[in-house]
Design an enzyme around this catalytic site. Sequence first.
Site, mmCIF file in Angstrom:
data_model
loop_
_atom_site.group_PDB
_atom_site.id
_atom_site.type_symbol
_atom_site.label_atom_id
_atom_site.label_comp_id
_atom_site.label_asym_id
_atom_site.label_seq_id
_atom_site.Cartn_x
_atom_site.Cartn_y
_atom_site.Cartn_z
ATOM 1 N N ASP A 1 41.527 61.495 38.410
ATOM 2 C CA ASP A 1 41.808 62.502 39.435
ATOM 3 C C ASP A 1 40.717 62.346 40.495
ATOM 4 O O ASP A 1 39.575 62.735 40.271
ATOM 5 C CB ASP A 1 41.784 63.904 38.816
ATOM 6 C CG ASP A 1 42.108 64.988 39.824
ATOM 7 O OD1 ASP A 1 42.866 64.720 40.778
ATOM 8 O OD2 ASP A 1 41.605 66.112 39.655
ATOM 9 N N GLU B 1 45.992 59.679 40.967
ATOM 10 C CA GLU B 1 46.824 60.551 41.796
ATOM 11 C C GLU B 1 46.954 59.996 43.204
ATOM 12 O O GLU B 1 45.973 59.581 43.812
ATOM 13 C CB GLU B 1 46.227 61.954 41.860
ATOM 14 C CG GLU B 1 47.124 62.946 42.564
ATOM 15 C CD GLU B 1 46.603 64.357 42.463
ATOM 16 O OE1 GLU B 1 47.002 65.065 41.524
ATOM 17 O OE2 GLU B 1 45.792 64.737 43.318
ATOM 18 N N ASP C 1 39.461 69.109 36.391
ATOM 19 C CA ASP C 1 39.617 67.735 36.872
ATOM 20 C C ASP C 1 39.844 66.763 35.709
ATOM 21 O O ASP C 1 40.616 65.810 35.829
ATOM 22 C CB ASP C 1 38.373 67.304 37.665
ATOM 23 C CG ASP C 1 38.071 68.254 38.797
ATOM 24 O OD1 ASP C 1 38.734 68.154 39.843
ATOM 25 O OD2 ASP C 1 37.183 69.108 38.625
#
Length: 174
Positions: free
Chosen positions: A7, A67, A140
Amino acid sequence: MIILGVDPGIATVGYGVLEYDKYKFRFIDCGIISTPAGMAVEDRLVAVHEGVLSLTGHYKPNCMSIEELFFHTNQKTIINVAQARGVILLAARKAGIPIYEYTPLQVKTVVTGYGRAEKRQVMEMVRLTLKLDRVPRPDDAADALALAICHGYNSSSKLNGINRPIAARRTGGK
């Protein structure tokens, strides 16, 4: 297959490492790479790059799931996150690891079955999927595990051609 989910961020990079085999996951590790707020951006980028290289060297993942960026209202934040994402991609490429990217909608759909799921629903499904006692923290790290889960399931799908490694999509290869 060992999957490194990432992330991206400039202050905090979440990571999750899972083993995936025949629709079963084994939790290996998760955590964050953090950089202090007062540090110069270029030094933060070095720290992120070195942190990801350290993870790839230690866990020897077969692939990275990251991501895909989407636009926020704060342009300064998105630029810094994009720069951090760039050094993360560079670290994976230097390590020879195929990179797969997923949108938040794809991750939510795969992990929860609903593309508009709330963050707490995604986190709870991460906990249940990995058979953990509690939701991984910080957020996260849980997000990175969700990215790894998404790639695991996607890699086993008969529709697997939908998400090829980044380089293959750019060159038209597989």
